[in-house]
Design a protein around this motif. Structure first.
Motif, PDB file in Angstrom:
ATOM      1  N   CYS B  12      31.647  50.485  96.157  1.00 21.13           N
ATOM      2  CA  CYS B  12      31.047  50.597  94.781  1.00 21.13           C
ATOM      3  C   CYS B  12      31.094  51.855  94.489  1.00 21.13           C
ATOM      4  N   ASP B  13      30.345  52.359  93.299  1.00 21.77           N
ATOM      5  CA  ASP B  13      29.934  53.775  93.087  1.00 21.77           C
ATOM      6  C   ASP B  13      27.799  53.111  92.676  1.00 21.77           C
ATOM      7  N   PRO B  15      25.762  53.281  90.720  1.00 22.28           N
ATOM      8  CA  PRO B  15      25.142  52.549  89.670  1.00 22.28           C
ATOM      9  C   PRO B  15      25.624  50.645  89.543  1.00 22.28           C
ATOM     10  N   MET B  16      26.501  50.775  90.303  1.00 23.03           N
ATOM     11  CA  MET B  16      27.192  49.395  90.429  1.00 23.03           C
ATOM     12  C   MET B  16      26.786  48.743  91.118  1.00 23.03           C
ATOM     13  N   ILE B  20      24.425  45.072  91.307  1.00 22.50           N
ATOM     14  CA  ILE B  20      24.655  43.774  92.098  1.00 22.50           C
ATOM     15  C   ILE B  20      23.537  43.822  92.240  1.00 22.50           C
ATOM     16  N   ILE B  57      30.092  41.646  85.725  1.00 21.21           N
ATOM     17  CA  ILE B  57      31.043  43.663  84.853  1.00 21.21           C
ATOM     18  C   ILE B  57      31.220  43.408  83.739  1.00 21.21           C
TER      19      ILE B  57
END
Lengths: 451, 70
Positions: B12-13, B15-16, B20, B57
């Motif tokens: 993912c990117d 920030p994600m 997590i 999310i």
């Protein structure tokens, strides 16, 4: 993301999928040959016409010389299409060389058609018998009304005011795959159903026709007869009346169903009854890409995400409600705005951003249609961004391998996984490997062999 | 002997990924699901948490949206 996309395939793909014997029967009619010829890609059309008066087979190698080398791919596509439709037949001689010959029946019929011009099995009824033929405009509005009624039924089965004359079995056939009904609940639109609503009218028509023909066998109707009748129908003149007496029983039943969809208009005189083909019917043999819908667009999208739809149709209101928040409904205008929440609702239902954007672009109001771009870029970009926002995280089921006894073994495993396209991650320092879960058993085998 | 662990590979990117990691840190010790942190955008977690991560999310996403009352 939706797994299944509704593919509006050309009628011809369906014709091409018929078994050889049935296809040969279809070519008995000169109109079908003509319709098939019209639907071919340009190069294939040229080949078909070139071979029209050639009775001996032509070697495939000789045909390849008809194009320059860089267009060999297009040549291949054209030949494949001709073979698929059984316009060309493959002939292998003793030396196992391939040559192509034109289908006898196709050839004979096309030659006759060239010379005679072809005549429909029925003539329009003289105007002395028909009391008053509807004008083209009336026909157009009739067709539109019927089609909209049908689509509205799709959206909300309970709210259609006019008592529908659709026979329930026909509705079920038409809506198979688009509606899913669970017992005790009102039928709900499936993912395909939502995508179907946003398609262009021609594409929708093709989809329905395909469903109609594929379900023909279940109803005891021969699909080949249906296909040949539908293709014949597309050659009738728009707005002329044709007597029902010239139709067989099968065709008569089909005409009744088509009248409900708005493809033909049935009328009763004192003694005879006749049918009048509308624009929808005459467009049947045109390919999807050639169709230029002269329907006027009605949606204006502004850069502040507000949408103004100049339409009185309930169908349009319902379709817009699918992905936007309708705020006001005035006598000739529907005002709404495209919000994140409304789009998320649409994405949940399986509609993609591309479909929404292409719907807005195709139905752009004439005032904004000549602007480039018809829909402001900030709106289209934002719709796409919101869609990708839903899947920011990519999760793949996999296995992690560690504790490799030697670097060599690690490298070999890496290469093995990479060759099969299943390597997700490798860490040479910590000697760790991540591989897709489908590959686990093969990896285990490989490791056992290495040891 | 080579060890094989079944799990979920997440990419993912940044920030994600941090979201997590934060989610992981807020769980009690027995429920921590991140097995390995591979780099700022990739990680390896236990397989059963896929749905839980997705719902967290979307919850996070909904916190940032405002719906004008109709």
């Amino acid at each position: 993301m939706p797994q299944v996309m509704v593919v509006a395939r050309n009628f011809m793909d369906m014709v091409a999928a018929l078994p050889a014997a049935k296809l040969d029967m279809l070519y008995d009619s000169a109109f079908i040959c003509e319709a098939v010829l019209r639907s071919l890609p340009p190069l294939a059309k040229k080949y078909a016409l070139q071979m029209l008066y050639v009775s001996a087979p032509v070697a495939a190698a000789a045909m390849e010389e008809w194009v320059l080398d860089e267009y060999a791919a297009k040549h291949r596509v054209a030949i494949d299409r001709l073979l698929q439709l059984r316009v060309f037949v493959e002939v292998r001689d003793r030396r196992k060389e391939v040559s192509y010959k034109m289908n006898q029946k196709f050839q004979g019929n096309m030659q006759k058609y060239l010379v005679d011009g072809g005549s429909l099995p029925r003539e329009p009824i003289p105007s002395s018998v028909t009391a008053r033929l509807p004008t083209l405009a009336e026909l157009e509005s009739f067709a539109l009304e019927q089609w909209e009624c049908f689509l509205l039924q799709l959206i909300n089965s309970s709210q259609v005011e006019r008592g529908t004359s659709f026979s329930s079995s026909m509705m079920r056939t038409f809506q198979r795959g688009l509606l899913s009904s669970r017992d005790g609940e009102a039928p709900r639109l499936t993912e395909n159903g939502f995508q179907f609503l946003l398609m262009e009218t021609n594409a929708q028509l093709w989809y329905i026709m395909r469903e109609y023909i594929s379900s023909a066998e279940e109803r005891g109707v021969d699909p080949t007869e249906l296909i040949s009748f539908l293709l014949e129908l597309s050659f009738h003149t728009l707005g002329e009346a044709y007597s029902l007496n010239t139709l067989t029983d099968v065709q008569r039943n089909a005409i009744r169903d088509l009248a409900e969809l708005g493809l033909v208009k049935l009328q009763q005189g004192r003694k005879d009854s006749w049918f009048i083909p509308t624009k929808l019917a005459t467009n049947l043999s045109a390919s999807l890409s050639d169709s230029s819908s002269n329907k006027e667009g009605f949606v204006v999208v502004e850069t502040n995400f507000r949408m103004y739809a100049y339409s009185t149709s309930r169908l349009h209101c319902e379709i817009l409600r699918l992905f936007s928040r309708v705020e006001y409904q005035l006598p000739n205008l529907i005002v709404g705005s495209i919000t994140k929440e409304s789009l998320y609702g649409a994405f949940e239902n399986g509609i993609t951003a591309e479909q929404i954007i292409s719907f807005l672009q195709q139905n752009a109001h004439p005032r904004v249609a000549d602007k480039i771009p018809a829909v402001p870029e900030n709106v289209t970009d934002q719709i796409r961004l919101w869609e990708t926002d839903r899947n920011r995280v990519d999760m793949i089921l996999s296995h992690l391998y560690e504790d490799f006894p030697s670097k060599d073994m690690f490298d070999q495993c890496c290469d093995y996984a990479r060759d099969h396209g299943c390597l997700l991650w490798e860490d040479a320092k910590k000697m760790r490997l991540i591989v897709r879960v489908e590959f686990h058993s093969e990896m285990r085998e490989f490791l056992r062999r290495l040891r | 002997m080579v060890n094989a662990i079944k799990g979920l590979f997440i990419s993912c990117d940044v920030p994600m990924a941090q979201f997590i990691v934060n989610l992981n840190a807020s769980m009690p010790a027995s429920d921590k699901f991140i097995l390995h942190m591979l780099d700022p955008t990739h990680m390896f977690v236990q397989p059963h948490v896929a749905d839980m991560i997705r719902s967290k999310i979307s919850e996070f996403r909904d916190q940032n949206s405002y719906e004008k009352p109709s």
